[in-house]
Design a protein around this motif. Structure first.
Motif, PDB file in Angstrom:
ATOM      1  N   LEU A 221       0.823  -1.206   0.000  1.00 13.02           N
ATOM      2  CA  LEU A 221       0.000   0.000   0.000  1.00 13.02           C
ATOM      3  C   LEU A 221       0.859   1.258   0.000  1.00 13.02           C
ATOM      4  O   LEU A 221       0.555   2.230  -0.706  1.00 13.02           O
ATOM      5  N   SER A 222       1.955   1.252   0.771  1.00 12.77           N
ATOM      6  CA  SER A 222       2.832   2.416   0.841  1.00 12.77           C
ATOM      7  C   SER A 222       3.435   2.729  -0.528  1.00 12.77           C
ATOM      8  O   SER A 222       3.485   3.889  -0.954  1.00 12.77           O
ATOM      9  N   GLY A 223       3.879   1.686  -1.222  1.00 15.53           N
ATOM     10  CA  GLY A 223       4.449   1.888  -2.548  1.00 15.53           C
ATOM     11  C   GLY A 223       3.416   2.405  -3.531  1.00 15.53           C
ATOM     12  O   GLY A 223       3.710   3.268  -4.359  1.00 15.53           O
ATOM     13  N   LEU A 224       2.180   1.889  -3.427  1.00 17.23           N
ATOM     14  CA  LEU A 224       1.116   2.333  -4.328  1.00 17.23           C
ATOM     15  C   LEU A 224       0.797   3.801  -4.089  1.00 17.23           C
ATOM     16  O   LEU A 224       0.611   4.566  -5.039  1.00 17.23           O
ATOM     17  N   VAL A 225       0.744   4.205  -2.818  1.00 18.23           N
ATOM     18  CA  VAL A 225       0.487   5.614  -2.498  1.00 18.23           C
ATOM     19  C   VAL A 225       1.592   6.493  -3.057  1.00 18.23           C
ATOM     20  O   VAL A 225       1.330   7.553  -3.636  1.00 18.23           O
ATOM     21  N   SER A 226       2.836   6.060  -2.921  1.00 15.35           N
ATOM     22  CA  SER A 226       3.959   6.831  -3.460  1.00 15.35           C
ATOM     23  C   SER A 226       3.844   6.980  -4.976  1.00 15.35           C
ATOM     24  O   SER A 226       4.084   8.055  -5.525  1.00 15.35           O
ATOM     25  N   GLY A 227       3.458   5.895  -5.640  1.00 15.45           N
ATOM     26  CA  GLY A 227       3.295   5.948  -7.084  1.00 15.45           C
ATOM     27  C   GLY A 227       2.190   6.884  -7.499  1.00 15.45           C
ATOM     28  O   GLY A 227       2.322   7.654  -8.459  1.00 15.45           O
ATOM     29  N   VAL A 228       1.067   6.859  -6.767  1.00 19.70           N
ATOM     30  CA  VAL A 228      -0.069   7.730  -7.089  1.00 19.70           C
ATOM     31  C   VAL A 228       0.305   9.195  -6.881  1.00 19.70           C
ATOM     32  O   VAL A 228      -0.073  10.068  -7.669  1.00 19.70           O
ATOM     33  N   ILE A 229       1.072   9.472  -5.836  1.00 19.52           N
ATOM     34  CA  ILE A 229       1.496  10.855  -5.582  1.00 19.52           C
ATOM     35  C   ILE A 229       2.369  11.366  -6.719  1.00 19.52           C
ATOM     36  O   ILE A 229       2.248  12.512  -7.160  1.00 19.52           O
ATOM     37  N   LEU A 230       3.253  10.517  -7.211  1.00 17.51           N
ATOM     38  CA  LEU A 230       4.056  10.902  -8.376  1.00 17.51           C
ATOM     39  C   LEU A 230       3.169  11.186  -9.579  1.00 17.51           C
ATOM     40  O   LEU A 230       3.452  12.083 -10.383  1.00 17.51           O
ATOM     41  N   CYS A 231       2.072  10.454  -9.687  1.00 19.66           N
ATOM     42  CA  CYS A 231       1.164  10.649 -10.822  1.00 19.66           C
ATOM     43  C   CYS A 231       0.463  12.006 -10.762  1.00 19.66           C
ATOM     44  O   CYS A 231       0.016  12.522 -11.794  1.00 19.66           O
ATOM     45  N   LEU A 232       0.327  12.588  -9.560  1.00 14.57           N
ATOM     46  CA  LEU A 232      -0.262  13.923  -9.471  1.00 14.57           C
ATOM     47  C   LEU A 232       0.568  14.917 -10.268  1.00 14.57           C
ATOM     48  O   LEU A 232       0.026  15.802 -10.944  1.00 14.57           O
ATOM     49  N   PHE A 233       1.895  14.784 -10.191  1.00 14.42           N
ATOM     50  CA  PHE A 233       2.749  15.686 -10.956  1.00 14.42           C
ATOM     51  C   PHE A 233       2.609  15.439 -12.448  1.00 14.42           C
ATOM     52  O   PHE A 233       2.553  16.372 -13.248  1.00 14.42           O
ATOM     53  N   ILE A 234       2.518  14.184 -12.833  1.00 14.41           N
ATOM     54  CA  ILE A 234       2.518  13.858 -14.255  1.00 14.41           C
ATOM     55  C   ILE A 234       1.222  14.308 -14.940  1.00 14.41           C
ATOM     56  O   ILE A 234       1.187  14.525 -16.145  1.00 14.41           O
ATOM     57  N   TYR A 235       0.141  14.448 -14.154  1.00 12.80           N
ATOM     58  CA  TYR A 235      -1.117  14.948 -14.712  1.00 12.80           C
ATOM     59  C   TYR A 235      -1.263  16.464 -14.582  1.00 12.80           C
ATOM     60  O   TYR A 235      -2.111  17.065 -15.233  1.00 12.80           O
TER      61      TYR A 235
END
Length: 514
Positions: A221-235
């Motif tokens: 879950l921690s890794g998934l949250v980190s990945g989603v947060i990075l996606c905020l920048f990419i969008y």
């Protein structure tokens, strides 16, 4: 609580022109979508972020892009509905002020997005410089921080000139630049999928699987949250198109439709590109130290050949330049709105009569961007990573606030319509909750002195940049209250909600006529 409105003269707008001097009806849906896509810089965003998302979630990177899209889409609905109600080039500044009051409007709608944009401007200018120098075979020059900073400042000035020439030139130029990016990404995907189908993928790669699209199949879950947060920048960046709403063919509907179309196009390209990259190179290939921070430039030539690989490198550089040019369009228009409602000096409202552009605000933007670029370069020659990570906090803050503003503004009418309850209430509220969660998780991670390996006083450097920018903004907002009394007293934009939209329309029209 709504403030009583002073007696106002009826609006007297000139057909075919914006109240503020902008050229109404100059661009339609297509150019508006192009501006929104260009502001995101999809080729650049994927190149520098994809590898780190793979580090966080592995083969489930496409799922992270899908999950990260959920709060973006729900926030986009909020932008669409608020723009339809209050179509002003100030966008979040006007909406926040109307719903939460002038202090919140200046801070969350003015300071926060502007600071994020200035940090991004410096990063974009540097990226455009380094990639274009590499494309021209001048890699040695790209390794000289001073020369890179000088060329980056030159790109900022070029962007300002293009912006000052008029919205039509900016929009049609973005058509060409975004087309190159989509061709490059599409070409990479075709090359990668062809290699996968012919069993010519890199060693260790696995064929794409539907499980990669399932976020619940990833156990960390921690890794998934980190990945989603990075996606905020990419969008991030699509909301820049709101700044040209007063120049579109239909200022109430065109920007809102463009927001949804833009984010949907980004989702498709990001998910497909992630599937192609992971399927072609595998997790080990993408997370290799030589690849992770610049995935497309490394994998592009391997998947498509050396010639088209250079096209991909060119597209990444021009992607950053295109985004820089959209910032030169959107930021000065935000200041034009703030100046119109007496939240910034009146000089920001000075317009070129023939071109319909806020010339003084554009000059200010260019000068301040040069200062920020030079300053960040002086602090650290390689500041892009820090900029991206600190921007994530600012993005989450003002996106969440916008979604909450939508719920609060439309609250009186939510009970009367199930559709309104869903689109203007439930979905923006869920989007806001996800943004707030992303903000909290990011802030806690950044507190660690081990975050990116740099710290000050036992606290991570990126935390100081992100949270420090928010604290500084709150202080500046308080200090400016005596300087802009009319705005901070609620005279220029009174608080209210959907029940008194007629009063808002009247006062906004009269402020732009003043």
């Amino acid at each position: 609580m709504n403030h009583p409105l002073p007696p106002l003269a009826p609006p007297a707008t000139t057909p075919g022109s914006s109240d503020k001097g902008l050229k109404a009806g100059s661009i339609g849906l297509g150019p508006t979508v192009a501006l929104g896509l260009a502001a995101v810089a999809p080729a650049y965003s994927l190149a520098v972020t994809l590898g780190f998302v793979v580090l966080a979630v592995g083969a489930h990177t496409p799922a992270a892009f899908l999950l990260g899209f959920v709060p973006i889409l729900f926030t986009a609905f909020a932008f669409r509905d608020l723009n339809k109600e209050m179509p002003d080039c100030g966008g979040v500044f006007v909406w926040m002020t109307r719903v939460f009051g002038p202090s919140a409007g200046w801070f969350l709608g003015g300071w926060v997005p502007q600071i994020a944009t200035f940090i991004a401007t410096a990063a974009l200018a540097q990226v455009a410089t380094t990639y274009l120098l590499g494309f021209l075979g001048l890699a040695a020059v790209a390794e000289q921080p001073v020369l890179v900073a000088l060329i980056a400042c030159g790109f900022i000035c070029i962007s300002a000139v293009v912006s000052a020439r008029g919205i039509e030139l900016s929009a049609w130029l973005q058509y060409a630049l975004i087309a190159l990016q989509l061709i490059a990404l599409g070409g990479f995907c075709i090359g990668a999928f062809t290699a996968i189908a012919s069993n010519n993928a890199l060693d260790g790669a696995e064929p794409p699987s539907l499980e990669w699209l399932n976020p619940f199949a990833f156990g960390d879950l921690s890794g998934l949250v980190s990945g989603v947060i990075l996606c905020l920048f990419i969008y991030w960046g699509w909301d820049a198109l709101i700044a040209v709403n007063e120049e579109t063919s239909n200022r109430k509907s065109t920007p809102g439709r463009a927001v949804v179309i833009t984010t949907s196009i980004l989702l498709v390209f990001y998910v497909v590109t992630a599937l192609a990259a992971v399927g072609f190179a595998g997790i080990a290939g993408i997370t290799d130290p030589e690849t992770v921070s610049d995935v497309l430039s490394v994998l592009g030539p391997q998947a498509t050949g050396p010639v088209f690989g250079q096209v991909i490198v060119l597209a990444i550089g021009l992607s950053a330049l295109a985004a820089l040019m959209t910032v030169a369009v959107s930021t000065p228009r935000g200041w034009l709105s703030m100046g119109t409602y007496k939240a910034l000096p009146k000089a920001t409202t000075e317009m070129h009569l023939l071109r319909g552009t806020p010339t003084t605000a554009i000059i200010w933007w260019a000068l301040l961007s040069v200062v920020v670029t030079v300053g960040l370069t002086a602090i650290a020659a390689d500041f892009i990573g820090f900029a991206v990570l600190s921007i994530g906090l600012l993005i989450a803050a003002y996106y969440a606030a916008t979604a909450v503003a939508c719920v609060v503004y439309f609250a009186p009418e939510l009970r009367g319509s199930p559709a309104s309850l869903l689109m203007k209430g439930v979905l923006p509220a869920v989007g806001a909750a996800m943004m707030i969660a992303a903000f909290a998780v990011s802030a806690l991670d950044m507190l660690s002195p081990e975050y990116v390996g740099l710290s000050w006083l036992g606290i991570g450097t990126v935390f100081w940049i992100g949270i420090g920018a928010l604290v500084l903004g709150a202080i500046v907002t308080v200090l400016l209250r005596p300087r802009f009394k009319d705005f901070f007293s609620g005279q220029t934009i009174p608080r209210g909600n959907v029940t008194n939209r007629a009063e808002l329309a009247t006062i906004l029209s009269n402020e732009t006529e003043a």
